[in-house]
Write a protein that holds these residues in place. Structure first.
Motif, PDB file in Angstrom:
ATOM      1  N   GLU A 165       0.837  -1.212   0.000  1.00 12.69           N
ATOM      2  CA  GLU A 165       0.000   0.000   0.000  1.00 12.69           C
ATOM      3  C   GLU A 165       0.867   1.254   0.000  1.00 12.69           C
ATOM      4  OE1 GLU A 165      -2.619  -0.242   3.300  1.00 12.69           O
ATOM      5  OE2 GLU A 165      -3.865  -1.839   2.432  1.00 12.69           O
ATOM      6  N   SER A 166       1.925   1.250   0.794  1.00 13.61           N
ATOM      7  CA  SER A 166       2.790   2.426   0.853  1.00 13.61           C
ATOM      8  C   SER A 166       3.534   2.646  -0.460  1.00 13.61           C
ATOM      9  CB  SER A 166       3.801   2.284   1.998  1.00 13.61           C
ATOM     10  OG  SER A 166       4.782   1.304   1.694  1.00 13.61           O
ATOM     11  N   LEU A 167       3.734   1.580  -1.239  1.00 11.10           N
ATOM     12  CA  LEU A 167       4.418   1.675  -2.517  1.00 11.10           C
ATOM     13  C   LEU A 167       3.460   1.922  -3.678  1.00 11.10           C
ATOM     14  CD1 LEU A 167       6.951  -1.266  -2.046  1.00 11.10           C
ATOM     15  CD2 LEU A 167       7.492   1.166  -2.052  1.00 11.10           C
ATOM     16  N   GLY A 168       2.148   1.834  -3.400  1.00 12.39           N
ATOM     17  CA  GLY A 168       1.144   2.109  -4.421  1.00 12.39           C
ATOM     18  C   GLY A 168       0.964   0.999  -5.440  1.00 12.39           C
ATOM     19  N   VAL A 169       1.234  -0.244  -5.037  1.00 11.12           N
ATOM     20  CA  VAL A 169       1.040  -1.382  -5.938  1.00 11.12           C
ATOM     21  C   VAL A 169       0.275  -2.469  -5.198  1.00 11.12           C
ATOM     22  CG1 VAL A 169       3.143  -0.892  -7.244  1.00 11.12           C
ATOM     23  CG2 VAL A 169       3.243  -2.452  -5.276  1.00 11.12           C
ATOM     24  N   SER A 170      -0.234  -3.445  -5.944  1.00 11.86           N
ATOM     25  CA  SER A 170      -0.929  -4.555  -5.305  1.00 11.86           C
ATOM     26  C   SER A 170       0.059  -5.480  -4.620  1.00 11.86           C
ATOM     27  CB  SER A 170      -1.744  -5.345  -6.344  1.00 11.86           C
ATOM     28  OG  SER A 170      -0.875  -6.026  -7.229  1.00 11.86           O
ATOM     29  N   LYS A 171      -0.432  -6.196  -3.642  1.00 12.78           N
ATOM     30  CA  LYS A 171       0.428  -7.132  -2.917  1.00 12.78           C
ATOM     31  C   LYS A 171       0.975  -8.200  -3.855  1.00 12.78           C
ATOM     32  CE  LYS A 171       0.350 -10.497   0.872  1.00 12.78           C
ATOM     33  NZ  LYS A 171      -0.482 -11.099   1.954  1.00 12.78           N
ATOM     34  N   SER A 172       0.120  -8.721  -4.746  1.00  9.77           N
ATOM     35  CA  SER A 172       0.556  -9.788  -5.651  1.00  9.77           C
ATOM     36  C   SER A 172       1.633  -9.289  -6.615  1.00  9.77           C
ATOM     37  CB  SER A 172      -0.634 -10.343  -6.434  1.00  9.77           C
ATOM     38  OG  SER A 172      -1.266  -9.323  -7.191  1.00  9.77           O
ATOM     39  N   HIS A 173       1.488  -8.053  -7.104  1.00  7.96           N
ATOM     40  CA  HIS A 173       2.497  -7.495  -8.016  1.00  7.96           C
ATOM     41  C   HIS A 173       3.830  -7.316  -7.286  1.00  7.96           C
ATOM     42  CE1 HIS A 173       4.337  -5.210 -11.212  1.00  7.96           C
ATOM     43  NE2 HIS A 173       4.580  -4.210 -10.382  1.00  7.96           N
ATOM     44  N   LEU A 174       3.780  -6.810  -6.062  1.00  8.46           N
ATOM     45  CA  LEU A 174       5.005  -6.619  -5.293  1.00  8.46           C
ATOM     46  C   LEU A 174       5.702  -7.948  -5.040  1.00  8.46           C
ATOM     47  CD1 LEU A 174       6.986  -4.917  -3.645  1.00  8.46           C
ATOM     48  CD2 LEU A 174       5.433  -5.143  -1.692  1.00  8.46           C
ATOM     49  N   VAL A 175       4.930  -8.965  -4.664  1.00  5.73           N
ATOM     50  CA  VAL A 175       5.516 -10.272  -4.377  1.00  5.73           C
ATOM     51  C   VAL A 175       6.188 -10.845  -5.623  1.00  5.73           C
ATOM     52  CG1 VAL A 175       5.016 -12.670  -3.764  1.00  5.73           C
ATOM     53  CG2 VAL A 175       3.977 -10.808  -2.454  1.00  5.73           C
ATOM     54  N   ARG A 176       5.522 -10.731  -6.785  1.00  2.64           N
ATOM     55  CA  ARG A 176       6.096 -11.256  -8.026  1.00  2.64           C
ATOM     56  C   ARG A 176       7.394 -10.530  -8.390  1.00  2.64           C
ATOM     57  NH1 ARG A 176       0.722 -11.240  -9.852  1.00  2.64           N
ATOM     58  NH2 ARG A 176       1.093  -9.281 -10.974  1.00  2.64           N
ATOM     59  N   ALA A 177       7.349  -9.193  -8.341  1.00  2.00           N
ATOM     60  CA  ALA A 177       8.524  -8.408  -8.716  1.00  2.00           C
ATOM     61  C   ALA A 177       9.681  -8.650  -7.752  1.00  2.00           C
ATOM     62  CB  ALA A 177       8.160  -6.923  -8.751  1.00  2.00           C
ATOM     63  N   PHE A 178       9.379  -8.702  -6.466  1.00  2.05           N
ATOM     64  CA  PHE A 178      10.408  -8.884  -5.439  1.00  2.05           C
ATOM     65  C   PHE A 178      11.066 -10.254  -5.575  1.00  2.05           C
ATOM     66  CE2 PHE A 178      12.390  -9.187  -1.344  1.00  2.05           C
ATOM     67  CZ  PHE A 178      12.568  -7.891  -0.906  1.00  2.05           C
ATOM     68  N   LYS A 179      10.264 -11.288  -5.738  1.00  2.00           N
ATOM     69  CA  LYS A 179      10.827 -12.641  -5.817  1.00  2.00           C
ATOM     70  C   LYS A 179      11.632 -12.814  -7.085  1.00  2.00           C
ATOM     71  CE  LYS A 179       9.805 -17.480  -5.035  1.00  2.00           C
ATOM     72  NZ  LYS A 179       8.790 -18.485  -4.656  1.00  2.00           N
ATOM     73  N   SER A 180      11.202 -12.191  -8.175  1.00  2.00           N
ATOM     74  CA  SER A 180      11.951 -12.282  -9.430  1.00  2.00           C
ATOM     75  C   SER A 180      13.336 -11.665  -9.291  1.00  2.00           C
ATOM     76  CB  SER A 180      11.173 -11.578 -10.547  1.00  2.00           C
ATOM     77  OG  SER A 180      11.920 -11.561 -11.751  1.00  2.00           O
ATOM     78  N   ALA A 181      13.437 -10.545  -8.570  1.00  2.00           N
ATOM     79  CA  ALA A 181      14.715  -9.845  -8.433  1.00  2.00           C
ATOM     80  C   ALA A 181      15.584 -10.392  -7.314  1.00  2.00           C
ATOM     81  CB  ALA A 181      14.461  -8.354  -8.200  1.00  2.00           C
ATOM     82  N   MET A 182      14.966 -10.813  -6.212  1.00  2.00           N
ATOM     83  CA  MET A 182      15.723 -11.177  -5.011  1.00  2.00           C
ATOM     84  C   MET A 182      15.792 -12.675  -4.747  1.00  2.00           C
ATOM     85  SD  MET A 182      16.707  -8.237  -3.636  1.00  2.00           S
ATOM     86  CE  MET A 182      16.916  -8.449  -1.867  1.00  2.00           C
ATOM     87  N   GLY A 183      14.885 -13.436  -5.396  1.00  2.00           N
ATOM     88  CA  GLY A 183      14.881 -14.873  -5.168  1.00  2.00           C
ATOM     89  C   GLY A 183      14.076 -15.313  -3.964  1.00  2.00           C
ATOM     90  N   ILE A 184      13.560 -14.366  -3.181  1.00  2.00           N
ATOM     91  CA  ILE A 184      12.715 -14.647  -2.022  1.00  2.00           C
ATOM     92  C   ILE A 184      11.565 -13.655  -2.012  1.00  2.00           C
ATOM     93  CG2 ILE A 184      14.536 -15.647  -0.576  1.00  2.00           C
ATOM     94  CD1 ILE A 184      14.802 -12.944   0.802  1.00  2.00           C
ATOM     95  N   THR A 185      10.534 -13.924  -1.220  1.00  2.00           N
ATOM     96  CA  THR A 185       9.399 -13.021  -1.137  1.00  2.00           C
ATOM     97  C   THR A 185       9.729 -11.850  -0.200  1.00  2.00           C
ATOM     98  OG1 THR A 185       8.393 -14.096   0.773  1.00  2.00           O
ATOM     99  CG2 THR A 185       7.857 -14.995  -1.405  1.00  2.00           C
TER     100      THR A 185
END
Length: 261
Positions: A165-185
């Protein structure tokens, strides 16, 4: 001697370290190492968490901040070629090991090499690390901001939904983007940061576990104990008893300052 290989590139030191608390690699020259297990960040760039297989390339001294138990094999190189290498290195970095595929093997060979072979191996390692800056690509802006917010607000952050919410994106989008870049949720990363803070407090302070849990964002001492034991194989009390006693008292962690008000 027409050509002094040791003057061009020489091995100054080998560091083979298992560490779960912040580690400083002392000494001048170039530190080159491979992180064989765990995840950690550079003190100069806490938003980038390196994983196993990453290459450390930095001017010494350099300080590492582990998010979990880590193992690093590193060598410190001096000489004229190392000095020229450092002139082109803008900042310390963790680079993708795949971008310099021969570096890990050369570092391991240097750690075991007889004196007569060290200069040649050092020079070969410098050549192998030349493209390291291209292998150290930055995180996507959304992920970098998420990492920064987690590291700054971990003690009071309720979870990934509040973060998204603080980043202005959906939780599912954040989880996908984060895991793709970092390898973890992001949730796993948040827990890792909280555990990192808990380890620092356990090693440096004598606070009761309930206070440690509160300062690190855990809901209580029992929950801290369960998460800590699952992640490290030790209870917080056992970790505290085994912690290295010479770690200097650092600046208060977030929320810790309120204890002194």
């Amino acid at each position: 001697m027409i050509f002094d290989c040791e003057r061009v590139a020489r091995l100054e030191e080998v560091a083979d370290r298992q560490f779960r608390l912040p580690l400083t690699l002392e000494g001048g020259g170039l530190w080159a190492g491979v992180l064989s297990s765990g995840r950690c960040a550079l003190e100069t760039d806490e938003t980038r968490l390196a994983g196993a297989g990453s290459l450390l390339v930095a001017a010494g001294p350099v300080r590492l901040l582990p998010a979990e138990n880590c193992h690093l094999l590193a060598v410190r190189i001096g000489g004229l070629a190392a000095g020229l290498f450092l002139e082109g290195l803008e900042k310390p970095m963790f680079a993708d090991g795949g971008g310099c595929p021969g570096a890990a093997g050369l570092i391991a060979a240097l750690a075991e090499a007889a004196h007569g072979l060290q200069g040649e191996l050092c020079y070969r390692l410098l050549c192998e690390l030349a493209p390291a800056d291209a292998a150290g690509a930055a995180l996507p802006p959304l992920v970098a901001e998420a990492v920064a917010q987690i590291r700054e607000h971990y003690a009071g952050l309720y979870g990934v939904e509040e973060l998204s919410e603080s980043l202005g994106v959906s939780k599912s989008h954040l989880v996908r983007a984060f895991k793709s870049a970092m390898g973890i949720t992001p949730g796993q990363y948040l827990t890792g940061v909280r555990l990192e803070a808990a380890k620092l407090l356990l090693a440096r302070r004598e606070y009761p576990l309930e206070v440690v849990a509160s300062l690190c964002g855990f809901s209580g001492a029992n929950y801290l104990c369960r998460v800590f034991k699952k992640a490290t194989g030790q209870t917080p009390a056992a970790f505290r008893a085994a912690a290295v006693a010479d770690e200097a008292i650092g600046q208060p962690l977030p929320l810790e300052q309120e204890l002194y008000v």
